[in-house]
Scaffold this motif. Structure first.
Motif, mmCIF file in Angstrom:
data_model
loop_
_atom_site.group_PDB
_atom_site.id
_atom_site.type_symbol
_atom_site.label_atom_id
_atom_site.label_comp_id
_atom_site.label_asym_id
_atom_site.label_seq_id
_atom_site.Cartn_x
_atom_site.Cartn_y
_atom_site.Cartn_z
ATOM 1 N N VAL A 177 -1.830 0.886 -4.424
ATOM 2 C CA VAL A 177 -0.794 -0.115 -4.189
ATOM 3 C C VAL A 177 -0.004 0.104 -5.350
ATOM 4 O O VAL A 177 -0.045 0.648 -6.160
ATOM 5 C CB VAL A 177 -1.642 -1.486 -4.057
ATOM 6 C CG1 VAL A 177 -2.736 -1.500 -3.319
ATOM 7 C CG2 VAL A 177 -2.263 -1.624 -5.617
ATOM 8 N N VAL A 178 1.148 -0.713 -4.990
ATOM 9 C CA VAL A 178 2.402 -0.543 -5.504
ATOM 10 C C VAL A 178 2.789 -2.118 -5.911
ATOM 11 O O VAL A 178 3.194 -2.722 -4.798
ATOM 12 C CB VAL A 178 3.742 0.292 -5.100
ATOM 13 C CG1 VAL A 178 5.063 -0.067 -6.033
ATOM 14 C CG2 VAL A 178 3.111 1.588 -4.832
ATOM 15 N N VAL A 179 2.929 -2.520 -6.918
ATOM 16 C CA VAL A 179 3.414 -3.970 -7.452
ATOM 17 C C VAL A 179 4.633 -3.654 -8.020
ATOM 18 O O VAL A 179 4.906 -3.098 -9.055
ATOM 19 C CB VAL A 179 2.395 -4.718 -8.490
ATOM 20 C CG1 VAL A 179 2.850 -6.127 -8.803
ATOM 21 C CG2 VAL A 179 1.009 -4.713 -7.809
ATOM 22 N N GLU A 181 0.907 -1.182 -0.009
ATOM 23 C CA GLU A 181 0.054 -0.025 0.049
ATOM 24 C C GLU A 181 0.863 1.278 -0.102
ATOM 25 O O GLU A 181 2.122 1.280 0.766
ATOM 26 C CB GLU A 181 -1.050 -0.008 1.331
ATOM 27 C CG GLU A 181 -2.023 -1.012 1.224
ATOM 28 C CD GLU A 181 -2.859 -0.992 2.443
ATOM 29 O OE1 GLU A 181 -2.789 -0.074 3.394
ATOM 30 O OE2 GLU A 181 -3.994 -1.967 2.379
ATOM 31 N N ASP A 182 0.340 2.129 -0.840
ATOM 32 C CA ASP A 182 1.064 3.609 -0.851
ATOM 33 C C ASP A 182 0.515 4.343 0.242
ATOM 34 O O ASP A 182 -0.430 4.032 0.929
ATOM 35 C CB ASP A 182 1.107 4.183 -2.269
ATOM 36 C CG ASP A 182 -0.143 4.494 -2.727
ATOM 37 O OD1 ASP A 182 -0.939 4.659 -2.199
ATOM 38 O OD2 ASP A 182 -0.016 4.539 -3.884
ATOM 39 N N LEU A 183 0.805 5.742 0.295
ATOM 40 C CA LEU A 183 0.514 6.583 1.199
ATOM 41 C C LEU A 183 -1.091 7.268 0.632
ATOM 42 O O LEU A 183 -1.299 7.957 1.707
ATOM 43 C CB LEU A 183 1.455 7.632 1.804
ATOM 44 C CG LEU A 183 2.606 7.195 2.288
ATOM 45 C CD1 LEU A 183 3.653 8.379 2.541
ATOM 46 C CD2 LEU A 183 2.404 6.333 3.598
ATOM 47 N N GLY A 212 -5.134 4.297 -6.981
ATOM 48 C CA GLY A 212 -3.998 4.152 -8.066
ATOM 49 C C GLY A 212 -3.373 2.771 -7.918
ATOM 50 O O GLY A 212 -3.065 2.501 -6.598
ATOM 51 N N VAL A 213 -3.080 2.272 -8.819
ATOM 52 C CA VAL A 213 -2.213 1.112 -9.051
ATOM 53 C C VAL A 213 -1.159 1.179 -9.786
ATOM 54 O O VAL A 213 -1.035 1.657 -11.110
ATOM 55 C CB VAL A 213 -2.997 -0.255 -9.619
ATOM 56 C CG1 VAL A 213 -2.068 -1.427 -9.589
ATOM 57 C CG2 VAL A 213 -4.359 -0.491 -8.634
ATOM 58 N N TRP A 214 0.165 0.858 -9.198
ATOM 59 C CA TRP A 214 1.339 0.945 -9.653
ATOM 60 C C TRP A 214 2.187 -0.175 -10.131
ATOM 61 O O TRP A 214 2.213 -1.090 -9.216
ATOM 62 C CB TRP A 214 2.516 2.132 -9.002
ATOM 63 C CG TRP A 214 1.763 3.430 -8.961
ATOM 64 C CD1 TRP A 214 1.239 3.730 -7.482
ATOM 65 C CD2 TRP A 214 2.074 4.477 -9.571
ATOM 66 N NE1 TRP A 214 1.085 4.984 -7.869
ATOM 67 C CE2 TRP A 214 1.343 5.479 -8.847
ATOM 68 C CE3 TRP A 214 2.630 5.013 -10.695
ATOM 69 C CZ2 TRP A 214 1.235 6.927 -9.240
ATOM 70 C CZ3 TRP A 214 2.431 6.076 -11.185
ATOM 71 C CH2 TRP A 214 1.924 7.101 -10.463
ATOM 72 N N ILE A 215 2.326 -0.425 -11.488
ATOM 73 C CA ILE A 215 3.430 -1.748 -11.693
ATOM 74 C C ILE A 215 4.602 -1.393 -11.975
ATOM 75 O O ILE A 215 4.796 -0.681 -13.066
ATOM 76 C CB ILE A 215 2.448 -2.473 -12.415
ATOM 77 C CG1 ILE A 215 1.286 -3.058 -11.991
ATOM 78 C CG2 ILE A 215 3.352 -4.201 -13.071
ATOM 79 C CD1 ILE A 215 0.420 -3.895 -12.965
ATOM 80 N N LYS A 216 5.720 -1.929 -11.362
ATOM 81 C CA LYS A 216 7.097 -1.539 -11.810
ATOM 82 C C LYS A 216 7.732 -2.915 -12.364
ATOM 83 O O LYS A 216 7.835 -3.839 -11.808
ATOM 84 C CB LYS A 216 7.839 -1.145 -10.459
ATOM 85 C CG LYS A 216 9.219 -0.827 -10.952
ATOM 86 C CD LYS A 216 10.105 -0.502 -9.495
ATOM 87 C CE LYS A 216 11.563 -0.250 -9.816
ATOM 88 N NZ LYS A 216 12.240 0.219 -8.603
#
Length: 280
Positions: free
Chosen positions: A15-17, A9-11, A46-50
């Protein structure tokens, strides 16, 4: 086997994957669909995928599931998606490039100038300029740039002026910080890959080209800055008395082509019309 992609989870309610292990695109697709449903139920935004460069085979799958390119670095690509049925409030990619320009002035009121090997103004003398590195402070970066281009060690004095240009580099804007510098050494050793020549110049006037932001009066020479490049044109003779500065905003027609002397004549006429003195 866990039926959801590992995420933190981000702030900001998202979420960050961070993908690390190799994965079959079909398996990734199934986990991504399941994960998005779960995140929506949890009220995530928001969803982030790195994705590291070795997992580039998963990009197409993510795009088909609604993700878009956010930004890229040499070793990874960041994808993003907005889950609520509202306008996305995810921050955009970096909008500006930070550039520094070094006004290296010695006790004799002489200024250090260079000619670059590349670009459209290779015959024009200009101050050292360069882009700040990631995480680099202005006062550190400007010292580095002067050292790299000319071999001269300098001491940062202050930021004397700054300007902004848009659509400079692949649509990005640029902020240029003009810094006053004091030389600590005097043996010029140019950067062979980028710099054609370097020398000391006297009697300089500096102003912003196109949209004039600041006019720097210094004897009888002339200097101009456009985008990230601050060009210097001036006399190498004479003994200027001091270094008076002025900041008078005047909007000028933008410079086009490679005839700075012709543009200078037009600029001087423009100054006369608007009552801007050539000497202070």
């Amino acid at each position: 086997m866990e039926m959801q992609l590992p995420a933190k989870e981000d702030l900001y309610g998202g979420v960050v994957v961070e993908m690390k292990e190799n994965m079959d695109p079909d398996v990734f697709h199934a986990l991504l669909k399941t994960s998005k449903l779960q995140w929506k139920l949890q009220g995530k935004k928001g969803v982030w995928i790195k994705l590291p460069i070795n997992l580039v085979n998963l990009v197409e799958t993510a795009i088909k599931e609604g993700f878009w390119y956010h930004h890229a670095e040499p070793k990874f690509l960041m994808l993003a998606d907005w889950l609520p049925e509202t306008t996305s409030t995810l921050p955009g990619n970096a909008t500006h490039i930070a550039r520094v320009g070094a006004i290296v002035l010695n006790d004799k009121q002489e200024i250090l100038v260079v000619q670059e090997k590349l670009g459209g103004k290779t015959e024009v003398w200009k101050i050292s300029t360069g882009i700040l590195k990631q995480g680099e402070d202005i006062h550190v970066g400007v010292v580095r740039e002067v050292k790299e281009e000319t071999g001269i060690d300098t001491e940062f004095v202050e930021v004397r002026a700054f300007s902004q240009e848009h659509d400079v580099f692949f649509g990005k804007s640029e902020v240029l910080f003009l810094c006053m510098m004091r030389p600590l050494s005097f043996d010029i050793q140019i950067q062979e890959t980028e710099i054609k020549a370097a020398k000391v110049l006297t009697n300089v006037i500096a102003h912003r080209q196109g949209h004039l932001q600041f006019r720097f009066y210094y004897g009888g020479g002339f200097a101009m800055a456009s985008g990230g490049s601050t060009a210097i044109i001036g006399s190498q003779s004479g003994s200027p008395q001091g270094f008076p500065w002025a900041a008078k905003k005047i909007k000028l027609p933008e410079f086009h082509g490679f005839d700075p002397q012709g543009w200078i004549k037009k600029a001087e006429l423009y100054f006369d019309i608007h009552g801007a003195p050539l000497h202070l």
